[in-house]
Design a protein around this motif. Structure first.
Motif, PDB file in Angstrom:
ATOM      1  N   ASP A  99       7.876  18.151 -50.450  1.00  0.00           N
ATOM      2  CA  ASP A  99       7.913  18.118 -51.921  1.00  0.00           C
ATOM      3  C   ASP A  99       9.297  18.415 -52.481  1.00  0.00           C
ATOM      4  O   ASP A  99       9.509  18.399 -53.699  1.00  0.00           O
ATOM      5  N   GLY A 100      10.266  18.691 -51.602  1.00  0.00           N
ATOM      6  CA  GLY A 100      11.638  18.937 -52.029  1.00  0.00           C
ATOM      7  C   GLY A 100      11.896  20.300 -52.631  1.00  0.00           C
ATOM      8  O   GLY A 100      13.014  20.587 -53.055  1.00  0.00           O
ATOM      9  N   ALA A 101      10.873  21.166 -52.645  1.00  0.00           N
ATOM     10  CA  ALA A 101      11.019  22.461 -53.296  1.00  0.00           C
ATOM     11  C   ALA A 101      11.693  23.505 -52.411  1.00  0.00           C
ATOM     12  O   ALA A 101      12.297  24.450 -52.917  1.00  0.00           O
ATOM     13  N   ARG A 102      11.552  23.347 -51.113  1.00  0.00           N
ATOM     14  CA  ARG A 102      12.108  24.333 -50.187  1.00  0.00           C
ATOM     15  C   ARG A 102      13.034  23.673 -49.182  1.00  0.00           C
ATOM     16  O   ARG A 102      12.981  22.473 -48.957  1.00  0.00           O
ATOM     17  N   LEU A 103      13.862  24.523 -48.602  1.00  0.00           N
ATOM     18  CA  LEU A 103      14.807  24.077 -47.593  1.00  0.00           C
ATOM     19  C   LEU A 103      14.690  25.042 -46.418  1.00  0.00           C
ATOM     20  O   LEU A 103      14.583  26.259 -46.609  1.00  0.00           O
ATOM     21  N   ALA A 104      14.681  24.515 -45.217  1.00  0.00           N
ATOM     22  CA  ALA A 104      14.645  25.348 -44.010  1.00  0.00           C
ATOM     23  C   ALA A 104      15.932  25.129 -43.227  1.00  0.00           C
ATOM     24  O   ALA A 104      16.456  24.009 -43.173  1.00  0.00           O
ATOM     25  N   SER A 105      16.439  26.197 -42.645  1.00  0.00           N
ATOM     26  CA  SER A 105      17.657  26.093 -41.838  1.00  0.00           C
ATOM     27  C   SER A 105      17.467  26.824 -40.520  1.00  0.00           C
ATOM     28  O   SER A 105      16.767  27.839 -40.442  1.00  0.00           O
ATOM     29  N   ALA A 106      18.100  26.301 -39.474  1.00  0.00           N
ATOM     30  CA  ALA A 106      18.022  26.883 -38.136  1.00  0.00           C
ATOM     31  C   ALA A 106      19.411  27.261 -37.676  1.00  0.00           C
ATOM     32  O   ALA A 106      20.355  26.470 -37.814  1.00  0.00           O
ATOM     33  N   SER A 107      19.539  28.457 -37.104  1.00  0.00           N
ATOM     34  CA  SER A 107      20.877  28.955 -36.776  1.00  0.00           C
ATOM     35  C   SER A 107      20.962  29.549 -35.373  1.00  0.00           C
ATOM     36  O   SER A 107      19.961  29.973 -34.787  1.00  0.00           O
ATOM     37  N   GLU A 108      22.191  29.595 -34.878  1.00  0.00           N
ATOM     38  CA  GLU A 108      22.449  30.259 -33.600  1.00  0.00           C
ATOM     39  C   GLU A 108      22.309  31.770 -33.703  1.00  0.00           C
ATOM     40  O   GLU A 108      22.363  32.468 -32.693  1.00  0.00           O
ATOM     41  N   ASP A 109      22.084  32.312 -34.916  1.00  0.00           N
ATOM     42  CA  ASP A 109      21.831  33.749 -35.048  1.00  0.00           C
ATOM     43  C   ASP A 109      20.391  34.106 -34.685  1.00  0.00           C
ATOM     44  O   ASP A 109      19.965  35.236 -34.881  1.00  0.00           O
ATOM     45  N   THR A 110      19.641  33.134 -34.158  1.00  0.00           N
ATOM     46  CA  THR A 110      18.254  33.233 -33.666  1.00  0.00           C
ATOM     47  C   THR A 110      17.210  33.177 -34.779  1.00  0.00           C
ATOM     48  O   THR A 110      16.014  33.325 -34.506  1.00  0.00           O
ATOM     49  N   THR A 111      17.598  32.961 -36.026  1.00  0.00           N
ATOM     50  CA  THR A 111      16.630  32.945 -37.117  1.00  0.00           C
ATOM     51  C   THR A 111      16.467  31.555 -37.732  1.00  0.00           C
ATOM     52  O   THR A 111      17.338  30.690 -37.619  1.00  0.00           O
ATOM     53  N   VAL A 112      15.317  31.397 -38.380  1.00  0.00           N
ATOM     54  CA  VAL A 112      15.070  30.283 -39.290  1.00  0.00           C
ATOM     55  C   VAL A 112      14.970  30.894 -40.680  1.00  0.00           C
ATOM     56  O   VAL A 112      14.325  31.937 -40.864  1.00  0.00           O
ATOM     57  N   ARG A 113      15.595  30.262 -41.654  1.00  0.00           N
ATOM     58  CA  ARG A 113      15.546  30.795 -43.014  1.00  0.00           C
ATOM     59  C   ARG A 113      14.961  29.753 -43.965  1.00  0.00           C
ATOM     60  O   ARG A 113      15.177  28.544 -43.800  1.00  0.00           O
ATOM     61  N   LEU A 114      14.225  30.271 -44.940  1.00  0.00           N
ATOM     62  CA  LEU A 114      13.660  29.440 -45.997  1.00  0.00           C
ATOM     63  C   LEU A 114      14.383  29.729 -47.304  1.00  0.00           C
ATOM     64  O   LEU A 114      14.649  30.894 -47.628  1.00  0.00           O
ATOM     65  N   TRP A 115      14.668  28.657 -48.064  1.00  0.00           N
ATOM     66  CA  TRP A 115      15.421  28.765 -49.300  1.00  0.00           C
ATOM     67  C   TRP A 115      14.711  27.999 -50.410  1.00  0.00           C
ATOM     68  O   TRP A 115      13.999  27.023 -50.146  1.00  0.00           O
ATOM     69  N   ASP A 116      14.933  28.435 -51.631  1.00  0.00           N
ATOM     70  CA  ASP A 116      14.514  27.651 -52.778  1.00  0.00           C
ATOM     71  C   ASP A 116      15.531  26.522 -52.948  1.00  0.00           C
ATOM     72  O   ASP A 116      16.724  26.780 -53.148  1.00  0.00           O
ATOM     73  N   ALA A 117      15.080  25.285 -52.854  1.00  0.00           N
ATOM     74  CA  ALA A 117      16.015  24.162 -52.856  1.00  0.00           C
ATOM     75  C   ALA A 117      16.659  23.908 -54.205  1.00  0.00           C
ATOM     76  O   ALA A 117      17.698  23.251 -54.282  1.00  0.00           O
ATOM     77  N   ALA A 118      16.070  24.434 -55.270  1.00  0.00           N
ATOM     78  CA  ALA A 118      16.649  24.238 -56.601  1.00  0.00           C
ATOM     79  C   ALA A 118      17.700  25.294 -56.915  1.00  0.00           C
ATOM     80  O   ALA A 118      18.820  24.981 -57.345  1.00  0.00           O
ATOM     81  N   SER A 119      17.359  26.552 -56.678  1.00  0.00           N
ATOM     82  CA  SER A 119      18.260  27.644 -57.043  1.00  0.00           C
ATOM     83  C   SER A 119      19.143  28.112 -55.900  1.00  0.00           C
ATOM     84  O   SER A 119      20.168  28.759 -56.119  1.00  0.00           O
ATOM     85  N   GLY A 120      18.727  27.833 -54.660  1.00  0.00           N
ATOM     86  CA  GLY A 120      19.455  28.339 -53.505  1.00  0.00           C
ATOM     87  C   GLY A 120      19.073  29.758 -53.126  1.00  0.00           C
ATOM     88  O   GLY A 120      19.662  30.340 -52.197  1.00  0.00           O
ATOM     89  N   ALA A 121      18.079  30.331 -53.797  1.00  0.00           N
ATOM     90  CA  ALA A 121      17.649  31.704 -53.498  1.00  0.00           C
ATOM     91  C   ALA A 121      16.979  31.783 -52.130  1.00  0.00           C
ATOM     92  O   ALA A 121      16.238  30.877 -51.734  1.00  0.00           O
ATOM     93  N   ALA A 122      17.272  32.878 -51.406  1.00  0.00           N
ATOM     94  CA  ALA A 122      16.634  33.104 -50.108  1.00  0.00           C
ATOM     95  C   ALA A 122      15.169  33.480 -50.313  1.00  0.00           C
ATOM     96  O   ALA A 122      14.846  34.338 -51.143  1.00  0.00           O
ATOM     97  N   LEU A 123      14.271  32.842 -49.560  1.00  0.00           N
ATOM     98  CA  LEU A 123      12.845  33.110 -49.679  1.00  0.00           C
ATOM     99  C   LEU A 123      12.290  33.906 -48.499  1.00  0.00           C
ATOM    100  O   LEU A 123      11.424  34.755 -48.684  1.00  0.00           O
TER     101      LEU A 123
END
Length: 253
Positions: free
Chosen positions: A200-224
């Motif tokens: 739905d384009g509302a969220r963004l997921a990212s994968a990192s070598e820091d061993t975590t996956v993070r979820l973000w608000d795709a409109a504001s960029g706020a960490a979820l």
């Protein structure tokens, strides 16, 4: 002849290979493949790969030259794009034996078609993203801001935004029409390998070598949310089609 083509990126061989599922004879390289269409799965002459005997999958052609970094299909199934060390190779999906078009650009790590297929985005080792006109190969915009190689790029479902992930540890959001920078998402403490929009384009997921996956608000960029559990770097992340679940892949096996 029943057939369906599929791509496999072979690690170590650094080539893209086109396979076909057949129940009779292996086709020659000169024989054209059927034109792919969004509704082609309904054709009774095609065999879904999930139902195919592995022995019936044969190689048609190896695509790409140099080192291949990514491969993707256009939304209409008519074009295969291969990104790598020499740039982006564009093949006619129905005739992978024909000479491809080359878009010359620095080492390409990832590529993505816009939802309507008219534009192509590339993520390069030189820290830039580039937007291309799919039909002509012309440069539409060069997006600068990352200070290290860009490893992943994704269009939002409606095609108005781009998200990029970089070895500099950040995710950036961009206006897909103008190429203007929208916001920087900070929080990872390591290289960010992959980024994906929810359906739905509302969220963004990212994968990192820091061993975590993070979820973000795709409109504001706020960490979820910060999703922990992997013990080694996370290399890839993907939403389920309904957006309810998230899958991640890691070096931890």
């Amino acid at each position: 002849m029943k057939r369906r083509s599929v791509l496999l990126s072979l690690l170590g061989i650094i080539l893209i290979v086109v396979f076909v599922v057949t129940t009779t004879l292996s086709p020659t390289l000169a024989e054209p493949l059927p034109q792919a269409t969004p509704t082609s799965t309904a054709d009774p002459g095609l065999v879904p790969l999930s139902q195919a005997d592995p022995a019936d999958i044969v190689e048609i052609r190896r695509l790409g030259r140099g080192t291949a970094g990514d491969v993707t299909w256009s939304p209409d199934g008519q074009t295969i794009a291969v990104g790598g060390s020499l740039g982006i190779w564009l093949y006619e999906a129905g005739r992978p034996d024909t000479e491809p078009r080359l878009i010359e650009t620095p080492q390409v790590n990832d590529i993505a078609f816009s939802p309507d297929g008219t534009r192509l985005a590339s993520a390069s080792a030189d820290g830039t993203l580039r937007l291309w006109d799919t039909a002509s190969g012309a440069t539409l915009a060069v997006l600068e801001g990352h200070v290290d190689g860009v490893l992943s790029v994704a269009f939002s479902p409606e095609g108005t935004r781009l998200a990029s992930a970089s070895a500099d540890g950040t995710i950036r959001l961009w206006d897909a029409a103008s190429g203007a920078a929208l916001t920087v998402l900070d929080g990872h403490t390591g290289v960010v390998r992959s980024v994906a929009f929810s359906p739905d384009g509302a969220r963004l997921a990212s994968a990192s070598e820091d061993t975590t996956v993070r979820l973000w608000d795709a409109a504001s960029g706020a960490a979820l949310a910060v999703l922990e559990g992997h013990t080694y770097g996370v290399l890839s992340v993907a939403f389920s089609p309904d957006g309810i679940r998230l899958a991640s892949a890691s070096d931890d096996g």
